[in-house]
Design an enzyme around this catalytic site. Structure first.
Site, PDB file in Angstrom:
ATOM      1  N   GLU A 156      -2.568   0.434   7.713  1.00 28.90           N
ATOM      2  CA  GLU A 156      -2.055  -0.784   7.296  1.00 28.90           C
ATOM      3  C   GLU A 156      -0.306   0.069   7.058  1.00 28.90           C
ATOM      4  O   GLU A 156       0.547  -1.398   7.387  1.00 28.90           O
ATOM      5  CB  GLU A 156      -2.559  -2.069   6.294  1.00 28.90           C
ATOM      6  CG  GLU A 156      -1.250  -2.557   6.178  1.00 28.90           C
ATOM      7  CD  GLU A 156      -2.316  -3.987   5.006  1.00 28.90           C
ATOM      8  OE1 GLU A 156      -1.293  -4.329   4.267  1.00 28.90           O
ATOM      9  OE2 GLU A 156      -3.388  -3.458   4.822  1.00 28.90           O
ATOM     10  N   HIS A 213       1.065  -1.191   0.007  1.00 22.97           N
ATOM     11  CA  HIS A 213      -0.237  -0.119  -0.289  1.00 22.97           C
ATOM     12  C   HIS A 213       0.631   0.995   0.122  1.00 22.97           C
ATOM     13  O   HIS A 213       1.502   1.228  -0.640  1.00 22.97           O
ATOM     14  CB  HIS A 213      -0.990   0.189   0.644  1.00 22.97           C
ATOM     15  CG  HIS A 213      -2.131  -1.437   1.225  1.00 22.97           C
ATOM     16  ND1 HIS A 213      -2.830  -1.840   0.887  1.00 22.97           N
ATOM     17  CD2 HIS A 213      -1.702  -2.450   2.166  1.00 22.97           C
ATOM     18  CE1 HIS A 213      -3.794  -2.566   0.740  1.00 22.97           C
ATOM     19  NE2 HIS A 213      -2.365  -3.338   1.569  1.00 22.97           N
ATOM     20  N   GLU A 217       1.096 -11.767   6.703  1.00 18.93           N
ATOM     21  CA  GLU A 217      -0.183 -10.995   6.400  1.00 18.93           C
ATOM     22  C   GLU A 217       0.126 -10.592   8.623  1.00 18.93           C
ATOM     23  O   GLU A 217       0.078 -11.698   9.452  1.00 18.93           O
ATOM     24  CB  GLU A 217      -1.228 -11.720   6.525  1.00 18.93           C
ATOM     25  CG  GLU A 217      -1.690 -11.632   5.029  1.00 18.93           C
ATOM     26  CD  GLU A 217      -2.618  -9.765   5.145  1.00 18.93           C
ATOM     27  OE1 GLU A 217      -2.466  -9.678   5.134  1.00 18.93           O
ATOM     28  OE2 GLU A 217      -2.905  -9.937   3.327  1.00 18.93           O
TER      29      GLU A 217
END
Length: 263
Positions: free
Chosen positions: A24, A10, A142
């Protein structure tokens, strides 16, 4: 010299998962920079390249294209999760992953879980761009869930971020067979830029709470751009103080500029 490509997911206009006061993109950038600093400081013959070292947006195709062009030996894409019920950690390889990708995932997953603890959601395979389009062994991690309160509370702790960084470093080092530097090889002074020094903790919390800094990378060198932003925030607050709570800050700003020109 091994080349390790670390991809902070991101960034910029894409915050990734957002919940419980966490974005995040911020967490994964801190982790990625921490991995680079620790790997290069502690191990011989390794160079760590980053998809991004600041809060910028990159298309997925640009991330893998750069990693492939650089001839990286491995790629690790760093993410946080959302929508996972009880939360926890999980890792991904491509559905038709090479044997080396599977080995990299195994080393990384076990090392991170060993440091992080908590819920292990397992080693998984999925058709994700970052692990599919990379020409080298590639794994996507993750690291806890921003929308699970217990996980979010952990992600706000410096010790947990440190554990995530350390797990990635140990997993990468184990897969590549990196050799640790001796004390003589290491710089005389080392520190984790993601953790404030003890003597500065209170002040760092105060300036962060007052909006002068965003709370990330307290130990990093400040750029001229960042200095300009902080100085301008201070300037605006001084204008508010001078104008008074009910004063007109815009008028005060114009008056100050006029005085500056005259002098």
């Amino acid at each position: 010299m091994f080349k390790v490509w670390i991809d902070a997911g991101h960034g910029g206009k894409d915050p990734g998962a957002v919940a419980n006061g966490i974005q995040e993109k911020d967490i994964v950038l801190n982790v990625s920079i921490g991995i680079k600093n620790r790997l290069e400081a502690d191990y011989e013959k390794v160079q760590v390249l980053l998809s991004r070292s600041t809060d910028v947006f990159l298309e997925l195709r640009d991330r893998t294209a750069k990693a492939n062009a650089a001839g990286a030996d491995i790629l690790v894409s760093i993410h946080c999760n959302a929508g996972g019920g009880k939360g926890g950690f999980e890792s991904f390889r491509y559905t038709s992953a090479s044997e080396n990708s599977i080995k990299l995932q195994d080393k990384l997953h076990k090392a991170i879980m060993g440091k992080l603890g908590g819920i292990d959601r397992g080693q998984k395979a999925q058709n994700l761009h970052m692990v599919r389009e990379s020409k080298m062994p590639a794994v996507l991690t993750e690291n806890l869930f921003v929308d699970v309160v217990d996980d979010a509370d952990r992600l706000k702790q410096a010790s947990v971020i440190d554990a995530i960084i350390d797990g990635h470093v140990q997993g990468i080092a184990a897969y590549l067979g990196l050799v640790q530097k001796t004390k003589e090889d290491k710089p005389l002074s080392q520190r984790d830029i993601n953790v404030p020094s003890k003597w500065a903790e209170v002040t760092w919390e105060e300036v962060t709470a007052n909006g002068y800094f965003d709370g990330t990378r307290p130990g990093a060198m400040i750029t001229r751009e960042e200095t300009a932003i902080v100085t301008n925030r201070l300037r605006k607050n001084f204008l508010k103080l001078i104008a008074g709570i009910n004063g007109n800050v815009a008028d005060m700003d114009e008056r100050l500029k006029k005085i500056e020109k005259e002098n």
